[in-house]
Design a protein around this motif. Sequence first.
Motif, PDB file in Angstrom:
ATOM      1  N   VAL A  39      14.743  48.839  43.050  1.00 34.36           N
ATOM      2  CA  VAL A  39      16.187  48.995  42.868  1.00 34.36           C
ATOM      3  C   VAL A  39      16.890  48.137  43.913  1.00 34.36           C
ATOM      4  O   VAL A  39      16.287  47.725  44.899  1.00 34.36           O
ATOM      5  CB  VAL A  39      16.657  50.461  42.999  1.00 34.36           C
ATOM      6  N   VAL A  40      18.182  47.861  43.669  1.00 37.49           N
ATOM      7  CA  VAL A  40      18.972  47.078  44.607  1.00 37.49           C
ATOM      8  C   VAL A  40      20.130  47.937  45.095  1.00 37.49           C
ATOM      9  O   VAL A  40      20.770  48.630  44.310  1.00 37.49           O
ATOM     10  CB  VAL A  40      19.515  45.802  43.924  1.00 37.49           C
ATOM     11  N   ILE A  41      20.335  47.918  46.401  1.00 38.20           N
ATOM     12  CA  ILE A  41      21.456  48.644  47.003  1.00 38.20           C
ATOM     13  C   ILE A  41      22.432  47.605  47.550  1.00 38.20           C
ATOM     14  O   ILE A  41      22.029  46.721  48.312  1.00 38.20           O
ATOM     15  CB  ILE A  41      20.969  49.544  48.172  1.00 38.20           C
ATOM     16  N   LYS A  42      23.723  47.692  47.137  1.00 36.24           N
ATOM     17  CA  LYS A  42      24.721  46.736  47.599  1.00 36.24           C
ATOM     18  C   LYS A  42      25.894  47.475  48.256  1.00 36.24           C
ATOM     19  O   LYS A  42      26.280  48.550  47.789  1.00 36.24           O
ATOM     20  CB  LYS A  42      25.289  45.925  46.426  1.00 36.24           C
ATOM     21  N   VAL A  43      26.449  46.896  49.311  1.00 34.23           N
ATOM     22  CA  VAL A  43      27.715  47.400  49.845  1.00 34.23           C
ATOM     23  C   VAL A  43      28.766  47.074  48.792  1.00 34.23           C
ATOM     24  O   VAL A  43      28.850  45.930  48.326  1.00 34.23           O
ATOM     25  CB  VAL A  43      28.055  46.707  51.183  1.00 34.23           C
ATOM     26  N   ASP A  44      29.550  48.066  48.367  1.00 34.55           N
ATOM     27  CA  ASP A  44      30.435  47.850  47.220  1.00 34.55           C
ATOM     28  C   ASP A  44      31.643  46.976  47.542  1.00 34.55           C
ATOM     29  O   ASP A  44      31.966  46.059  46.788  1.00 34.55           O
ATOM     30  CB  ASP A  44      30.895  49.201  46.653  1.00 34.55           C
ATOM     31  N   ASN A  45      32.281  47.215  48.664  1.00 32.94           N
ATOM     32  CA  ASN A  45      33.546  46.552  48.980  1.00 32.94           C
ATOM     33  C   ASN A  45      33.358  45.083  49.387  1.00 32.94           C
ATOM     34  O   ASN A  45      32.548  44.770  50.263  1.00 32.94           O
ATOM     35  CB  ASN A  45      34.215  47.339  50.113  1.00 32.94           C
ATOM     36  N   GLN A  56      31.246  51.953  60.368  1.00 30.71           N
ATOM     37  CA  GLN A  56      31.521  53.002  59.373  1.00 30.71           C
ATOM     38  C   GLN A  56      30.425  52.987  58.314  1.00 30.71           C
ATOM     39  O   GLN A  56      29.678  52.012  58.194  1.00 30.71           O
ATOM     40  CB  GLN A  56      32.872  52.739  58.698  1.00 30.71           C
ATOM     41  N   THR A  57      30.309  54.068  57.577  1.00 35.65           N
ATOM     42  CA  THR A  57      29.352  54.096  56.468  1.00 35.65           C
ATOM     43  C   THR A  57      30.075  53.689  55.186  1.00 35.65           C
ATOM     44  O   THR A  57      31.018  54.357  54.767  1.00 35.65           O
ATOM     45  CB  THR A  57      28.749  55.506  56.300  1.00 35.65           C
ATOM     46  N   PRO A  58      29.683  52.565  54.587  1.00 33.27           N
ATOM     47  CA  PRO A  58      30.408  52.083  53.404  1.00 33.27           C
ATOM     48  C   PRO A  58      29.984  52.806  52.125  1.00 33.27           C
ATOM     49  O   PRO A  58      28.984  53.515  52.109  1.00 33.27           O
ATOM     50  CB  PRO A  58      30.000  50.619  53.337  1.00 33.27           C
ATOM     51  N   HIS A  59      30.728  52.594  51.061  1.00 34.19           N
ATOM     52  CA  HIS A  59      30.331  53.013  49.722  1.00 34.19           C
ATOM     53  C   HIS A  59      29.251  52.061  49.241  1.00 34.19           C
ATOM     54  O   HIS A  59      29.371  50.862  49.408  1.00 34.19           O
ATOM     55  CB  HIS A  59      31.537  52.878  48.781  1.00 34.19           C
ATOM     56  N   TYR A  60      28.211  52.603  48.626  1.00 37.76           N
ATOM     57  CA  TYR A  60      27.159  51.736  48.100  1.00 37.76           C
ATOM     58  C   TYR A  60      27.164  51.735  46.574  1.00 37.76           C
ATOM     59  O   TYR A  60      27.601  52.691  45.948  1.00 37.76           O
ATOM     60  CB  TYR A  60      25.790  52.204  48.587  1.00 37.76           C
ATOM     61  N   LEU A  61      26.648  50.611  46.043  1.00 35.99           N
ATOM     62  CA  LEU A  61      26.408  50.545  44.602  1.00 35.99           C
ATOM     63  C   LEU A  61      24.902  50.370  44.437  1.00 35.99           C
ATOM     64  O   LEU A  61      24.292  49.540  45.113  1.00 35.99           O
ATOM     65  CB  LEU A  61      27.157  49.356  43.990  1.00 35.99           C
ATOM     66  N   GLY A  62      24.301  51.189  43.597  1.00 40.62           N
ATOM     67  CA  GLY A  62      22.863  51.081  43.369  1.00 40.62           C
ATOM     68  C   GLY A  62      22.592  50.650  41.936  1.00 40.62           C
ATOM     69  O   GLY A  62      23.310  51.060  41.017  1.00 40.62           O
ATOM     70  N   GLU A  63      21.613  49.779  41.754  1.00 38.78           N
ATOM     71  CA  GLU A  63      21.269  49.369  40.385  1.00 38.78           C
ATOM     72  C   GLU A  63      19.783  49.068  40.293  1.00 38.78           C
ATOM     73  O   GLU A  63      19.105  48.898  41.309  1.00 38.78           O
ATOM     74  CB  GLU A  63      22.104  48.147  39.971  1.00 38.78           C
ATOM     75  N   LEU A  64      19.282  48.990  39.057  1.00 37.74           N
ATOM     76  CA  LEU A  64      17.860  48.742  38.850  1.00 37.74           C
ATOM     77  C   LEU A  64      17.572  47.259  38.998  1.00 37.74           C
ATOM     78  O   LEU A  64      18.369  46.408  38.622  1.00 37.74           O
ATOM     79  CB  LEU A  64      17.447  49.209  37.446  1.00 37.74           C
ATOM     80  N   LYS A  65      16.413  46.950  39.551  1.00 36.88           N
ATOM     81  CA  LYS A  65      16.003  45.560  39.694  1.00 36.88           C
ATOM     82  C   LYS A  65      15.140  45.229  38.478  1.00 36.88           C
ATOM     83  O   LYS A  65      13.969  45.602  38.415  1.00 36.88           O
ATOM     84  CB  LYS A  65      15.218  45.395  40.987  1.00 36.88           C
ATOM     85  N   ILE A  66      15.746  44.565  37.525  1.00 35.85           N
ATOM     86  CA  ILE A  66      15.038  44.243  36.287  1.00 35.85           C
ATOM     87  C   ILE A  66      14.026  43.140  36.564  1.00 35.85           C
ATOM     88  O   ILE A  66      14.331  42.157  37.229  1.00 35.85           O
ATOM     89  CB  ILE A  66      16.031  43.759  35.204  1.00 35.85           C
ATOM     90  N   LYS A  89      15.179  37.783  20.580  1.00 34.52           N
ATOM     91  CA  LYS A  89      14.792  39.108  21.068  1.00 34.52           C
ATOM     92  C   LYS A  89      15.068  39.268  22.560  1.00 34.52           C
ATOM     93  O   LYS A  89      14.950  40.363  23.100  1.00 34.52           O
ATOM     94  CB  LYS A  89      13.313  39.343  20.796  1.00 34.52           C
ATOM     95  N   LEU A  90      15.389  38.174  23.232  1.00 34.38           N
ATOM     96  CA  LEU A  90      15.692  38.268  24.654  1.00 34.38           C
ATOM     97  C   LEU A  90      17.003  39.001  24.860  1.00 34.38           C
ATOM     98  O   LEU A  90      17.885  38.956  24.015  1.00 34.38           O
ATOM     99  CB  LEU A  90      15.803  36.870  25.275  1.00 34.38           C
ATOM    100  N   ARG A  91      17.105  39.704  26.011  1.00 33.65           N
ATOM    101  CA  ARG A  91      18.349  40.390  26.321  1.00 33.65           C
ATOM    102  C   ARG A  91      18.865  39.971  27.675  1.00 33.65           C
ATOM    103  O   ARG A  91      18.120  39.462  28.506  1.00 33.65           O
ATOM    104  CB  ARG A  91      18.115  41.894  26.315  1.00 33.65           C
ATOM    105  N   LEU A  92      20.149  40.155  27.879  1.00 31.14           N
ATOM    106  CA  LEU A  92      20.755  39.798  29.158  1.00 31.14           C
ATOM    107  C   LEU A  92      21.379  41.045  29.773  1.00 31.14           C
ATOM    108  O   LEU A  92      21.960  41.862  29.067  1.00 31.14           O
ATOM    109  CB  LEU A  92      21.850  38.747  28.939  1.00 31.14           C
ATOM    110  N   THR A  93      21.228  41.194  31.100  1.00 30.13           N
ATOM    111  CA  THR A  93      22.046  42.159  31.836  1.00 30.13           C
ATOM    112  C   THR A  93      22.667  41.405  32.998  1.00 30.13           C
ATOM    113  O   THR A  93      21.968  40.678  33.699  1.00 30.13           O
ATOM    114  CB  THR A  93      21.204  43.345  32.339  1.00 30.13           C
ATOM    115  N   VAL A  94      23.994  41.550  33.190  1.00 28.29           N
ATOM    116  CA  VAL A  94      24.647  40.819  34.279  1.00 28.29           C
ATOM    117  C   VAL A  94      24.808  41.745  35.491  1.00 28.29           C
ATOM    118  O   VAL A  94      24.983  42.956  35.343  1.00 28.29           O
ATOM    119  CB  VAL A  94      26.016  40.246  33.842  1.00 28.29           C
ATOM    120  N   HIS A  95      24.705  41.160  36.686  1.00 27.93           N
ATOM    121  CA  HIS A  95      24.796  42.002  37.883  1.00 27.93           C
ATOM    122  C   HIS A  95      25.493  41.310  39.048  1.00 27.93           C
ATOM    123  O   HIS A  95      25.238  41.631  40.206  1.00 27.93           O
ATOM    124  CB  HIS A  95      23.419  42.492  38.299  1.00 27.93           C
ATOM    125  N   GLY A  96      26.344  40.364  38.741  1.00 25.90           N
ATOM    126  CA  GLY A  96      27.053  39.748  39.862  1.00 25.90           C
ATOM    127  C   GLY A  96      27.923  38.596  39.414  1.00 25.90           C
ATOM    128  O   GLY A  96      27.830  38.127  38.278  1.00 25.90           O
TER     129      GLY A  96
END
Length: 720
Positions: free
Chosen positions: A314-320, A109-119, A250-257
């Motif tokens: 960018v990063v593409i992840k299977v959402d489920n 099946q074709t899953p739902h994807y989540l896309g995000e920027l690769k910092i 001045k550093l910043r954090l972004t969480v992705h997992g």
Amino acid sequence: MTTDIPTKTRSRWVELVEIIEDARRRYYLHDKPTISDTEYDKCFNELLDIESKFPMLKSLDSPTQSVGGARSEMFEPVTHLSRMYSLDNVFDDQELKTWLDRIDKDLGQTPHYLGELKIDGLAVDIVYRNGLLSSVATRGDGTVGEDVTYNAQFIPSIPRALTGKPPSLLEVRGEVFFELAQFDQINSELEKSSKTEFANPRNAAAGTLRQRVDRREEEVAKAQANSKSSEKRLATLRTELDDAITILQKLRLTVHGIGAVDGAKLASQSESYQLLKDCGLPVSSHYQVGMDPIKFVTYWQEHRHDVEHEIDGVVIKVDNFELQRKLGETARAPRWAIAFKYPPEVVTTKLLDIKVSVGRTGRITPFAHMQPVKVAGSTVEMATLHNEQEVIRKGILIGDTVYLRKAGDVIPEIIGAVESLRDGSEKKFVMPIVCPSCKTNILAVKDADVDLRCPNAKSCPAQLIERLFYIGSRQALDIEGLGSKAAAALINEGILKNEADLFDLTEASLIGSEFFTKAVSAGSKSNQINMAGEKLLSQLEIAKTRPLWRILVALSIRHVGPTVAQTLAKEFSSLQSIISASGQQLASIDGVGEIIAESISEWFSIDWHQDIVKKWQGAGVSLEQTAPKLLSDHLTGISVVITGSMPGYSRDGANEAVTSRGGKVSSSVSKKTDFVIVGANPGSKFDKAQELGVPVLDADGFAVLLESGPSAARSHLGLS
Ligand SMILES: [Zn+2]
């Protein structure tokens, strides 16, 4: 085995865990301690004791099972609760389509994807226990990283306490980075204070997170406690500490997992992002769910510069999550995610001129001077062209429009010319025949040399500046106040004739210098040296006591870098004994050989070189090997390997405890290893020891070894 845990024991266990967690938190977060170190150790030992009787209490939640098992220090190894995988990469649409097709096939099946920027930042692993910050570590090799909790406490976007209803255990993955605007500001300030600028935002983030703020704080505390330390020194140290903290902030954090989690049921990546948001953790505003992966990739390739930070794809992840589990992972990377890497940025700019620079050893290197242009995160206006042949090979002319990129995202590199834009006014580069700095004729030292050199090593200003700068560099004497601008000022303002008088510098010799004297009002100078001057003088004092091998490196003898210098320093007890050694003696040393031996003998035979050594000695520079103080010699000939963290010791401290008793610490276990010392969270070395039958000592056994030597340690283990 006992299975029933008495209520009293269980509640004591809970109590101890709370005391220990609280103490650790305060320690990490630099709050006031509630219990002393001894009390802490007592509680920890009691907890270990209870858990050895009731092993089922040894859950993931117990502090005995967490980071280090003991209070860890900056950069001590930290084992992540669950492994941090890397991502596989694709580089074009076709590769991405192939990947998407395989997912469809594998899942049916074709899953739902989540896309995000690769910092483009530094990956970190953050653990929260009961909603409170417990540890922050770098990614490392994915299994074991470095503890950076202490520095991370200064980063505002890493919350100390989570909001909402956080799970009892939450391991979060994210990226620490600088926004581009911050990065530019940091670099322009570094430039102003004549320090080396960062090559890109990622290097800047890594460098900043790995500063020794803890050591700077110790230095300030020591200077405060010492009534003899001057106000000036204290003020300098305080400013340095403040600067280090300001840049961290001045550093910043972004969480992705999410890694390990206890106390939350999550069905998908996007659901976990919602949880992270609810917990008050910074989730990127640029992620998208249910989008078309190809469109997402294309959109951001066109808009990569519209984001406040650098991205490299960018990063593409299977959402489920259920589908993620079905796809599983390879040894290296999950099968349910892919990184689409954008090609390194290539820009065009005008090649204004090709000039040459003179290096430390007199080497003449052509370099490009370009119209300033922004590429891969920073503004570039110069690029090395290595040598004349390279200029010819690239086929570039002065006045050309050129293609420029950063090799490995770091080193600016001209790829070639845009020939269609030539108008006939472009000029060929001609290698000069005299040194641009001292006007001596330049030549190839050996016939086969590609490189041309200025032979005037003694008084060519450009070479003198480079040599002084090298003396101050980290690989040599590590003199913070002797950067490139300070070195240039010392030579260009006539303060030093050459490096021989470096250690004779005084306040009086710096007064009146443009660079080292305080300005009172525009145009006029006071008779006080400024901070740059103070720093140089105080650091020169410290540099006088550096180990022998560093002095050797600082002399700029051809072929004698840190490795050769350390080999020499091991063989000889003083610089004098190296000078007196015959060429044959030097050449016979493993790792030296004839060419290096010849270069050393030749260097010391030159009179102005001898003058440098004499003057340095006269100024109090230590030219002897300072032998480490031996506490005892009962570990002489004994080789040990230390793995895991030892309670009561830092990594260096445990090593020193062995070497100061005459023993040797190796990094890998072999049959020649006498003992393997195993602390909390031992690595694969422990398994290796078992495999080879090498005796293994715990903390108690280690104490016996240090106190009473190898035979006592063996009998402690019940071995003869
Ligand atoms: Zn020259």
